[in-house]
Design an enzyme around this catalytic site. Structure first.
Site, PDB file in Angstrom:
ATOM      1  N   GLU A 203      10.096   0.773  10.615  1.00 39.42           N
ATOM      2  CA  GLU A 203      11.068   2.022  10.386  1.00 39.42           C
ATOM      3  C   GLU A 203      10.275   3.358  10.540  1.00 39.42           C
ATOM      4  O   GLU A 203       9.602   3.463   9.569  1.00 39.42           O
ATOM      5  CB  GLU A 203      11.454   1.685   8.927  1.00 39.42           C
ATOM      6  CG  GLU A 203      12.906   2.227   8.917  1.00 39.42           C
ATOM      7  CD  GLU A 203      12.850   3.538   8.522  1.00 39.42           C
ATOM      8  OE1 GLU A 203      12.749   4.595   9.283  1.00 39.42           O
ATOM      9  OE2 GLU A 203      13.165   3.954   7.180  1.00 39.42           O
TER      10      GLU A 203
ATOM     11  N   GLU B   6       9.782  15.207  15.574  1.00 36.64           N
ATOM     12  CA  GLU B   6      10.094  15.277  14.364  1.00 36.64           C
ATOM     13  C   GLU B   6       9.374  16.261  13.492  1.00 36.64           C
ATOM     14  O   GLU B   6       8.043  16.091  13.709  1.00 36.64           O
ATOM     15  CB  GLU B   6       9.713  13.710  13.798  1.00 36.64           C
ATOM     16  CG  GLU B   6      10.346  13.501  12.491  1.00 36.64           C
ATOM     17  CD  GLU B   6      10.048  11.876  11.815  1.00 36.64           C
ATOM     18  OE1 GLU B   6       9.244  11.516  12.241  1.00 36.64           O
ATOM     19  OE2 GLU B   6      10.911  11.390  11.191  1.00 36.64           O
TER      20      GLU B   6
ATOM     21  N   GLY C  94       6.914   4.744   8.397  1.00 31.50           N
ATOM     22  CA  GLY C  94       6.089   5.761   8.396  1.00 31.50           C
ATOM     23  C   GLY C  94       6.479   6.371   9.961  1.00 31.50           C
ATOM     24  O   GLY C  94       7.655   6.316  10.569  1.00 31.50           O
ATOM     25  N   SER C  95       5.289   7.053  10.324  1.00 34.31           N
ATOM     26  CA  SER C  95       5.572   7.851  11.843  1.00 34.31           C
ATOM     27  C   SER C  95       5.388   6.807  12.981  1.00 34.31           C
ATOM     28  O   SER C  95       4.934   5.733  12.912  1.00 34.31           O
ATOM     29  CB  SER C  95       4.465   8.716  11.746  1.00 34.31           C
ATOM     30  OG  SER C  95       3.192   7.994  12.142  1.00 34.31           O
ATOM     31  N   THR C  96       6.204   6.985  14.071  1.00 32.73           N
ATOM     32  CA  THR C  96       6.286   6.565  15.137  1.00 32.73           C
ATOM     33  C   THR C  96       4.760   6.124  15.706  1.00 32.73           C
ATOM     34  O   THR C  96       4.557   5.169  16.304  1.00 32.73           O
ATOM     35  CB  THR C  96       7.127   6.956  16.283  1.00 32.73           C
ATOM     36  OG1 THR C  96       8.475   6.939  15.642  1.00 32.73           O
ATOM     37  CG2 THR C  96       7.175   6.516  17.610  1.00 32.73           C
ATOM     38  N   GLU C  97       3.951   7.254  15.760  1.00 34.48           N
ATOM     39  CA  GLU C  97       2.683   7.056  16.229  1.00 34.48           C
ATOM     40  C   GLU C  97       2.091   6.023  15.495  1.00 34.48           C
ATOM     41  O   GLU C  97       1.143   5.098  16.162  1.00 34.48           O
ATOM     42  CB  GLU C  97       1.866   8.386  16.009  1.00 34.48           C
ATOM     43  CG  GLU C  97       0.615   8.553  16.662  1.00 34.48           C
ATOM     44  CD  GLU C  97      -0.049   9.854  16.015  1.00 34.48           C
ATOM     45  OE1 GLU C  97       0.417  10.596  15.402  1.00 34.48           O
ATOM     46  OE2 GLU C  97      -1.465   9.931  16.275  1.00 34.48           O
TER      47      GLU C  97
ATOM     48  N   CYS D 267      13.530  10.460   7.418  1.00 32.08           N
ATOM     49  CA  CYS D 267      13.211   9.876   8.666  1.00 32.08           C
ATOM     50  C   CYS D 267      14.507  10.079   9.310  1.00 32.08           C
ATOM     51  O   CYS D 267      14.478  10.375  10.382  1.00 32.08           O
ATOM     52  CB  CYS D 267      12.592   8.632   8.707  1.00 32.08           C
ATOM     53  SG  CYS D 267      13.246   7.591   7.655  1.00 32.08           S
TER      54      CYS D 267
ATOM     55  N   LYS E 156       0.848  -1.240   0.065  1.00 38.70           N
ATOM     56  CA  LYS E 156      -0.016   0.037  -0.134  1.00 38.70           C
ATOM     57  C   LYS E 156       0.874   1.120  -0.106  1.00 38.70           C
ATOM     58  O   LYS E 156       1.433   1.619   0.847  1.00 38.70           O
ATOM     59  CB  LYS E 156      -1.047  -0.178   1.289  1.00 38.70           C
ATOM     60  CG  LYS E 156      -2.063   1.242   0.883  1.00 38.70           C
ATOM     61  CD  LYS E 156      -2.677   1.618   2.441  1.00 38.70           C
ATOM     62  CE  LYS E 156      -1.665   2.810   3.009  1.00 38.70           C
ATOM     63  NZ  LYS E 156      -1.598   4.105   2.375  1.00 38.70           N
TER      64      LYS E 156
ATOM     65  N   GLY F 298       3.339   3.646  13.707  1.00 44.37           N
ATOM     66  CA  GLY F 298       3.996   2.147  13.976  1.00 44.37           C
ATOM     67  C   GLY F 298       3.797   1.646  15.388  1.00 44.37           C
ATOM     68  O   GLY F 298       3.568   0.343  15.411  1.00 44.37           O
TER      69      GLY F 298
END
Lengths: 294, 497
Positions: free
Chosen positions: B273, B404, B251-254, B307, B199, B256
């Site tokens: 990642e 970030e 993508g974003s830590t959130e 990132c 995706k 993830g």
């Protein structure tokens, strides 16, 4: 007691935190029975606060242990084997009583635990070459990847194999330089505490291994959600608690090794009970780039 | 020396007074845009079950480029089934050598069509053509070429193991390097023998869709790669699908963390990642001109939508002033504007939402007392743009030093001793990358050892290669991409060899 007979001195089983043997700060204990159901001793029923103290001790020990040379860590693990061997008889008694196996099987189990420390001791100065790499990048750069310890690891020890299972999961975590907080087998915690006595006299710096006894359902939650814990080995965790532990672990993106199902026989087998990839599960890979000729 | 710097300082903005570059736009006529796009499921382009679609634009002009299908749960289910069927019937039965040849074909086809993909990437994502042409495309092809070679050599990669594929991999990728991230995900997954449902990010679907066409031209068996376009809901449905054996997310830590929670208790293999807040550490003995180039590349490459961007400059106190002066002069020469122009250094911000986020954090930086300086450049009237920005007087507690930003915004902090540099470098929940600039080899090795980050660039920054494992420590995620380590993420290594 008959006249002339000596009254034995019983051992108080305590926690192992930061190289010391404190009682739980909660003051609670629980009765541990042997495999036949006969009351054996009181163990500390560790608390959330004990978890926090243990994590703090583990973090404090991390720079020293991870900064030690691989040769040194290998020798310390080998020293653990030496100390364990020296107390062989005591462990045979305890394992036989805790696990309800014959003295012959218990002896086999203890011998294997000793050998397992020796096996992992040898990995200390091999793992960098086996799990690291020099990378042929398409450009004028010197590039390599080295494994480093993940940091502080929470270890939930296997429930049934009170000594060998614990040793088999503990050694691969610390050999690379991680420090850890171990939740011992809930029903069979006593050999674990006795193992801590071995660790305390093995040149292993205080705080590298911290060992808690008590109820897994009470201790795993605080350990899994602690933001200064970097990874979890849930190898010994009951499946019913797995999802909840991993949910909590996501809060700081902990690396999580799921529960494994190994029988007492499996732990005795080298093919199933020891694995260099269990070391790799608690390694971070660091890639370093440097220009050539600039 | 100081005098010299002064003079150069005066000269730097001169380009605004007449030394400007003539426009050098890349031609777009060889990129045939399709008006609308379906989903690639089981080797066919199909309409989404819901019939829903959304528009994708050029962030540089806000012009609509195409209509893209929005995959829903039914489509996710169909794609996962197609991937499963392709796995059991075809892909898992092929020899590694045959899989390798498909991957080599894909690598070659990407090289042949590099210009077309680069232009499309720039049109849809806003990154400078210079970068999509010289970085994204060559690296994407290289990833396929590198991993192709592994497909029939897996037994040599993992001593004592008999590697086996996992099955169906769900891969969700970001918008900052759309095609390159697709390559990072697809190449190792396919080399290892898995099939995939990919995706792409909602704002940058077009190169992934075109890659789908390229895979068809390469005659990759149907269903081995399925491509679903859509937004967060599509991604959530995909990673949460029961038929998936492995999830890989960048993508974003959130997000993830949300994915890790979704998979909690499933025992499914996951690699993440995530975000970063890299320290770029400059010591007083560093070659300053080189360091300035490294800092610029570290934070302004790809508009800072990186990132592993060097978003925190840690500079030794003794050289802070001259370094920041040099940096500002260099920033003033950055050409911001039309990403299709071959001279452009900084293109468009990827989306309005991202621009809003950058603006919000920059406002927070100013409100918290840091001092902002922006390159004096003109911005186009349409599209999403942000001037290269540097903050000085930044404290570690400021949001711009902790969060970030994912934009062309640099926060400058100072240090006195190596210990202080290490402490500050490690003082975030992230641990993706770091940079060290010094002339002293022993110091490089010391810093490289002590910073908790997955990639350390010494006297360089933002270098990538398929042979070099990439990935984070701490909340920057786990697992690696690239090298032998990246391959491990797509293999079952539980069986002894």
């Amino acid at each position: 007691m008959a006249e002339g007979e000596r009254l034995d001195v019983r051992k108080t089983y305590k926690l192992y935190i930061g190289g010391k043997f404190p009682r739980t700060e909660s003051g609670r204990s629980y009765l541990v029975s042997d495999a036949k159901g006969k009351p054996w001793a009181n163990a500390c029923r560790g608390s959330r606060k004990d978890v926090r103290d243990a994590v703090q001790a583990a973090r404090k020990a991390a720079p020293g242990w991870s900064g030690a040379t691989a040769y040194n860590r290998g020798q310390v693990l080998y020293r653990v084997a030496e100390m364990l061997e020296g107390r062989r008889e005591q462990f045979v008694d305890e394992v036989a009583r805790a696990e309800g196996v014959t003295r012959r099987v218990a002896a086999e189990t203890v011998d294997k635990a000793v050998d397992r420390w020796v096996w992992y001791a040898g990995w200390a100065d091999k793992l960098t070459q086996v799990f690291g790499s020099a990378n042929p990048v398409a450009g004028p750069y010197f590039n390599f990847s080295v494994p480093e310890p993940t940091g502080v690891v929470g270890v939930v020890a296997p429930a049934a194999s009170s000594l060998l299972g614990l040793v088999s999961r503990l050694a691969p975590v610390i050999v690379s330089g991680n420090t850890c907080v171990v939740v011992a087998s809930e029903t069979r915690p006593l050999p674990a505490i006795t193992l801590a006595e071995v660790l305390a006299t093995s040149d292993l710096p205080g705080g590298v291994v911290n060992l808690l006894t008590g109820f897994a359902a009470e201790l795993v939650g605080p350990l899994a959600s602690h933001l200064d814990v970097n990874a979890l080995d849930l190898g010994g965790l009951d499946l019913a608690l797995y999802r909840e532990a991993e949910l909590a672990a996501a809060e700081n993106v902990k690396r999580v090794v799921p529960p494994v199902k190994l029988s007492a026989r499996d732990w005795l087998s080298d093919a199933k009970g020891q694995d260099p990839y269990w070391i790799a599960a608690f390694l971070e890979i660091k890639t370093v780039w440097h220009p050539i000729g600039v | 020396m100081a005098e010299q710097l002064e003079r150069r300082g005066e000269r730097a903005p001169a380009r605004f007074g007449g030394l400007d570059y003539a426009p050098a736009p890349e031609a777009t006529d060889h990129v045939k845009l399709r008006a609308d796009h379906g989903l690639l499921i089981g080797g066919r382009w199909v309409e989404p079950a819901s019939g829903k679609s959304f528009k994708t634009i050029s962030p540089a002009t806000e012009e609509v480029l195409a209509e893209v299908a929005e995959a829903g749960e039914e489509d996710v289910d169909a794609a996962v089934r197609a991937a499963r069927s392709a796995y059991t019937r075809v892909w898992s039965k092929l020899s590694g050598a045959e899989r390798a040849k498909y991957l080599y074909r894909i690598a070659r086809a990407l090289q042949e069509r590099a210009r077309e993909f680069a232009v499309l990437e720039t049109m849809n994502g806003g990154k400078p053509i210079k970068e999509s042409r010289d970085v994204d495309l060559p690296l994407a092809a290289a990833h396929f070429f590198y991993h192709a070679g592994w497909a029939d050599k897996l037994d040599y990669a993992f001593p004592g193991r008999r590697p086996a594929p996992l099955g169906v991999a769900a891969q969700v990728i970001p918008w900052n390097f759309p095609l390159l991230m697709a390559a990072w995900k697809l190449a190792p997954a396919l080399a290892a023998g898995n099939t995939v449902v990919l995706k792409p990010a909602e704002t940058t679907s077009l190169t992934a869709l075109r890659l789908g066409e390229l895979l068809q031209e390469a005659e990759l068996p149907e269903g081995v790669v399925n491509i679903l376009t859509g937004a967060g809901a599509t991604g959530a449905a995909l990673v949460g699908h029961d038929g998936v054996d492995k999830v890989a997310f960048t993508g974003s830590t959130e997000v993830g963390k949300a994915i890790q929670r979704t998979l909690a208790g499933s025992g499914r293999k996951l690699t993440l990642e995530l975000g970063g807040k890299a320290a770029n550490i400059v010591f007083e003995d560093a070659p300053l001109d080189q360091a300035v180039e490294g800092i610029i590349n570290g934070i302004y490459f790809n508009q800072g939508h990186v990132c592993c961007a060097g978003s925190r400059l840690l500079v030794q106190e003794s050289i802070a002033e001259p370094l920041v002066d040099k940096l500002k002069r260099r920033m003033a020469t950055l050409r911001v504007g039309d990403p299709l122009d071959k001279n452009t250094d900084i293109g468009a911000i990827n989306s309005r939402a991202q621009l809003d986020k950058i603006q919000e954090l920059v406002a927070a930086g100013e409100a918290e007392g840091a001092e902002a300086w922006q390159a004096p450049c003109e911005l186009p009237s349409r599209g999403f743009w942000f001037r290269p920005t540097v903050f000085t007087h930044v404290a570690q507690s400021h949001r711009i030093a902790q969060e970030e930003i994912f934009g062309p915004v640099l926060s400058v902090l100072t240090f006195r001793t190596p210990d202080e540099a290490v402490e500050k470098a490690n003082n975030t929940p992230y641990g993706l990358s770091a940079g060290v600039w010094t002339d002293k080899g022993s110091r490089i090795l010391e810093l490289a050892t002590r910073v908790r980050a997955g990639v350390v660039w010494a006297n360089t920054f933002n270098r990538f290669d398929p042979t070099a494992p990439f990935g984070g420590y701490k909340e920057s995620g786990f697992g690696r991409e690239g090298g032998r380590h990246g391959l491990a993420a797509y293999l079952d290594l539980s069986e002894g060899g």
